[in-house]
Design a protein around this motif. Structure first.
Motif, short mmCIF file in Angstrom:
data_model
loop_
_atom_site.label_atom_id
_atom_site.label_comp_id
_atom_site.label_asym_id
_atom_site.label_seq_id
_atom_site.Cartn_x
_atom_site.Cartn_y
_atom_site.Cartn_z
N LEU A 173 0.20 -1.55 25.46
CA LEU A 173 -0.85 -2.50 25.12
C LEU A 173 -0.33 -3.54 24.12
CD1 LEU A 173 -2.48 0.08 26.14
CD2 LEU A 173 -4.37 -0.81 24.76
N ASP A 174 -0.92 -4.72 24.16
CA ASP A 174 -0.67 -5.72 23.14
C ASP A 174 -1.56 -5.38 21.95
OD1 ASP A 174 1.12 -7.16 24.73
OD2 ASP A 174 -0.50 -8.30 25.66
N VAL A 175 -0.95 -5.06 20.81
CA VAL A 175 -1.70 -4.54 19.67
C VAL A 175 -1.62 -5.49 18.49
CG1 VAL A 175 -1.98 -2.58 18.10
CG2 VAL A 175 -1.15 -2.19 20.43
N GLU A 176 -2.74 -5.64 17.79
CA GLU A 176 -2.82 -6.42 16.56
C GLU A 176 -3.46 -5.55 15.49
OE1 GLU A 176 -3.51 -10.93 17.90
OE2 GLU A 176 -4.93 -9.53 18.83
N VAL A 177 -2.92 -5.63 14.28
CA VAL A 177 -3.42 -4.85 13.14
C VAL A 177 -4.03 -5.79 12.12
CG1 VAL A 177 -2.79 -3.31 11.24
CG2 VAL A 177 -1.70 -3.02 13.48
N VAL A 178 -5.26 -5.49 11.69
CA VAL A 178 -5.95 -6.28 10.68
C VAL A 178 -6.12 -5.43 9.43
CG1 VAL A 178 -8.07 -7.51 10.08
CG2 VAL A 178 -7.19 -7.59 12.44
N GLU A 179 -5.56 -5.89 8.32
CA GLU A 179 -5.62 -5.17 7.05
C GLU A 179 -6.16 -6.10 5.97
OE1 GLU A 179 -5.58 -3.20 3.73
OE2 GLU A 179 -5.23 -2.17 5.63
N GLY A 180 -7.24 -5.65 5.31
CA GLY A 180 -7.86 -6.47 4.28
C GLY A 180 -7.04 -6.61 3.03
N GLY A 181 -6.18 -5.66 2.74
CA GLY A 181 -5.31 -5.75 1.55
C GLY A 181 -4.18 -6.70 1.76
N ASP A 182 -3.42 -6.91 0.69
CA ASP A 182 -2.34 -7.90 0.79
C ASP A 182 -1.10 -7.38 1.48
OD1 ASP A 182 -1.45 -6.19 -1.15
OD2 ASP A 182 -1.19 -7.71 -2.72
N HIS A 183 -1.02 -6.06 1.74
CA HIS A 183 0.10 -5.53 2.50
C HIS A 183 -0.27 -4.20 3.15
CE1 HIS A 183 0.68 -3.62 -1.48
NE2 HIS A 183 1.15 -2.60 -0.78
N LEU A 184 0.50 -3.78 4.11
CA LEU A 184 0.27 -2.52 4.81
C LEU A 184 0.52 -1.33 3.88
CD1 LEU A 184 2.08 -3.32 8.21
CD2 LEU A 184 -0.38 -3.47 7.71
N LEU A 185 -0.15 -0.23 4.18
CA LEU A 185 -0.01 1.02 3.42
C LEU A 185 -0.19 0.77 1.92
CD1 LEU A 185 2.91 3.09 5.01
CD2 LEU A 185 0.48 3.17 5.50
N ARG A 186 -1.17 -0.04 1.56
CA ARG A 186 -1.32 -0.42 0.15
C ARG A 186 -1.70 0.75 -0.74
NH1 ARG A 186 -7.02 -2.26 -0.70
NH2 ARG A 186 -8.13 -1.97 1.28
N SER A 187 -2.22 1.84 -0.17
CA SER A 187 -2.56 3.00 -0.99
C SER A 187 -1.34 3.86 -1.31
CB SER A 187 -3.61 3.87 -0.29
OG SER A 187 -4.82 3.17 -0.15
N GLN A 188 -0.24 3.65 -0.56
CA GLN A 188 0.93 4.49 -0.74
C GLN A 188 2.17 3.74 -1.24
OE1 GLN A 188 -0.90 4.89 2.33
NE2 GLN A 188 -1.95 6.63 1.39
N VAL A 189 2.35 2.48 -0.81
CA VAL A 189 3.59 1.78 -1.14
C VAL A 189 3.28 0.40 -1.72
CG1 VAL A 189 4.75 2.97 0.75
CG2 VAL A 189 3.86 0.66 1.13
N GLY A 190 4.31 -0.23 -2.31
CA GLY A 190 4.17 -1.54 -2.89
C GLY A 190 4.39 -2.65 -1.87
N ALA A 191 4.27 -3.89 -2.34
CA ALA A 191 4.37 -5.04 -1.46
C ALA A 191 5.71 -5.15 -0.72
CB ALA A 191 4.08 -6.32 -2.25
N PRO A 192 6.88 -4.91 -1.39
CA PRO A 192 8.14 -5.01 -0.65
C PRO A 192 8.22 -4.03 0.54
CG PRO A 192 8.54 -5.04 -3.01
CD PRO A 192 7.11 -4.67 -2.83
N ALA A 193 7.77 -2.80 0.32
CA ALA A 193 7.78 -1.83 1.41
C ALA A 193 6.80 -2.23 2.50
CB ALA A 193 7.44 -0.44 0.88
N GLY A 194 5.63 -2.73 2.09
CA GLY A 194 4.65 -3.18 3.07
C GLY A 194 5.18 -4.33 3.91
#
Length: 494
Positions: A173-194
């Protein structure tokens, strides 16, 4: 008469508790009430089911026969309506009432709908394109829908969202991810990792939108807060979940975000306990299997003590101090586990030890956007207290070992670990050379020695529960089994 232990919930925490109680031979009559129609299963592997690498029956933790053979009354499709603490009974929606001497709430968490207009129609039903992803039925429904879909939007860029996104992407499938925070996995990692993760996802064909929110679902697609519309056949909601506390609150138990428990996993009623995602110790709830299983082990020991000595004591006084009348013995306490999180998603490698974004200490960080890797270690007084690894998990075994043991590192060692070598020690040790007390499975707390004591992967799973959580330890477990001395292969149990 045998004590009656009633467990509300049949998830991974509840299953572990039953195993631990049986191992202690408490003699209690155990009843497990699960509101789903299925035998207990591994929720962590739902994305593998969606991806197509696991069948539904492969997710089963313990089959119906296992419970029956051990005298445990497992009731599926049994929804609890109320807890009557005065009568010490639980009432089910079908009118059945069951008495208890100890009640354990393992009700887990429930999804919450994000504030997106159009998700629910005028008839109160979800739009047929909208899917939650919390249960086996959710996963099966989404899997069927994905078979005839071309495009999907995943709302939420946390661990679950990335697992679902990759599973759908693997299916074509063609997939798109929408995240309200400024980066992915914001509860676990920082911006560089995201940023590394976002780059990896885009490389794999998945579009990523961070710092934006979905606001409305229309026939044309999902509208974002900046006005752009994502055309889609499926909308998967993975953002938003909260502890399931309605039953506890209605029963008058102390509830904050979760059901408030003490170090013995007791609620404000000493005959009622809570474990897993629904429980709150201090100011923290947990959404990971490792602490839930640790809680199950602590509670099993507490219950074994209570049920053995209750006739001679008042439980509220006896358990409060954690004392045990047997010489040299003290009841265990749960003070909060150190987190070990792994992302289980094809072609995405992430591991997090502790809380690397908030832990205090000296930070050693190495980022290689070209190679798609990011590593961050937090060291305090020479001890590794947290770590983030993205894109390269070749050091995770050694780092986890140092993290669990509190090993004091030399001044240059953290940097060398990130570069791939340990000073004076040569190459990274393989799983086969790990000492017996090195932890292999963070979910179940299993060390290398316990794995080596088993004769097969099936025996490892049955006696230690290693590989049955997130599955991240499976390669190390297989390597340990493959390199065991031949003289210990037969007839050895953990």
């Amino acid at each position: 008469m045998s004590a009656r232990v009633v467990v509300v919930g049949s998830g991974m925490a509840a299953t572990r508790l039953v195993e631990e109680l049986l191992a202690r031979d408490t003699g209690a009559r155990i009843t497990v009430l699960g509101d789903e129609p299925h035998a207990p299963y591994n929720r962590i592997l739902l994305s593998a089911l969606l991806e197509g690498t696991h069948r539904a029956d492969a997710l089963t933790l313990r089959g119906l026969e296992w419970y029956a053979d051990r005298g445990v009354d497992l009731r599926t499709g049994a929804r609890v309506l109320e807890v009557d603490r005065d009568a010490r009974e639980v009432g089910l929606v079908d009118g059945t009432r069951l008495g208890y001497d100890r009640l354990v709430l393992a009700t887990g968490s429930i999804p919450t709908l994000p504030p997106v207009r159009g998700l629910v129609g005028m008839d109160g039903r979800l739009d047929e394109r909208v899917h939650a992803f919390r249960s086996l039925d959710d996963a099966l429904r989404l899997s069927r829908a994905a078979a005839s879909a071309r495009r999907a939007v995943v709302v939420g860029g946390g661990l679950l969202g990335l697992q679902v996104a990759r599973a759908l992407g693997v299916r074509g499938l063609d997939v798109e991810v929408v995240e309200g925070g400024d980066h992915l996995l914001r509860s676990q990692v920082g911006a560089p990792a995201g940023a590394i993760l976002a780059r990896d996802l885009r490389r794999l064909g998945t579009a990523v939108y961070t710092g934006t929110r979905a606001v409305r679902l229309t026939p044309a697609g999902l509208v974002l807060d900046h006005g752009y519309t994502l055309g889609t056949d499926l909308v998967v909601l993975t953002a938003g979940g909260r502890p399931s506390v309605a039953l506890a609150r209605a029963a008058g138990l102390a509830v904050r975000r979760g059901v408030v428990v003490d170090a013995r996993l007791r609620t404000s009623d000493p005959r009622v306990h809570a474990i897993g995602d629904c429980a709150q110790r201090g100011d923290r709830t947990t959404g990971f299997v490792a602490p839930a299983w640790e809680q199950a082990g602590v509670l099993a020991e507490v219950l074994a003590h209570e049920l053995a000595h209750e006739p001679a004591r008042d439980v509220a006084r006896d358990v409060a101090g954690g004392a045990d009348p047997r010489p040299g013995r003290t009841l265990p306490a749960y003070e909060g586990s150190r987190t070990v999180a792994r992302l289980r998603a094809t072609d995405l490698d992430v591991a997090v030890l502790g809380e690397p974004e908030t832990a205090e200490g000296e930070v050693v960080e190495l980022t290689n956007p070209v190679a798609g890797s990011h590593r961050r270690l937090v060291v305090r007084d020479g001890v590794l207290v947290a770590a983030t690894l993205v894109g390269d998990l070749s050091r995770i075994g050694l780092l986890t070992q140092y993290y669990d043991r509190g090993t004091v590192l030399s001044p240059g060692e953290p940097g060398a670990l990130l570069r791939g070598e340990r000073p004076g020690a040569g190459a990274t040790p393989s799983a086969a050379t790990l000492p017996d007390d090195a932890e292999v499975c963070a979910c179940a707390g299993v060390n290398a020695g316990r794995v080596r004591a088993c004769g097969s992967l099936e025996q490892v799973r049955d006696t230690t529960r290693a590989t049955t959580g997130c599955g991240g330890c499976a390669p190390a477990v297989r390597q340990l089994l493959a390199t065991r001395p031949s003289t210990t292969l037969e007839g050895t149990r953990a």
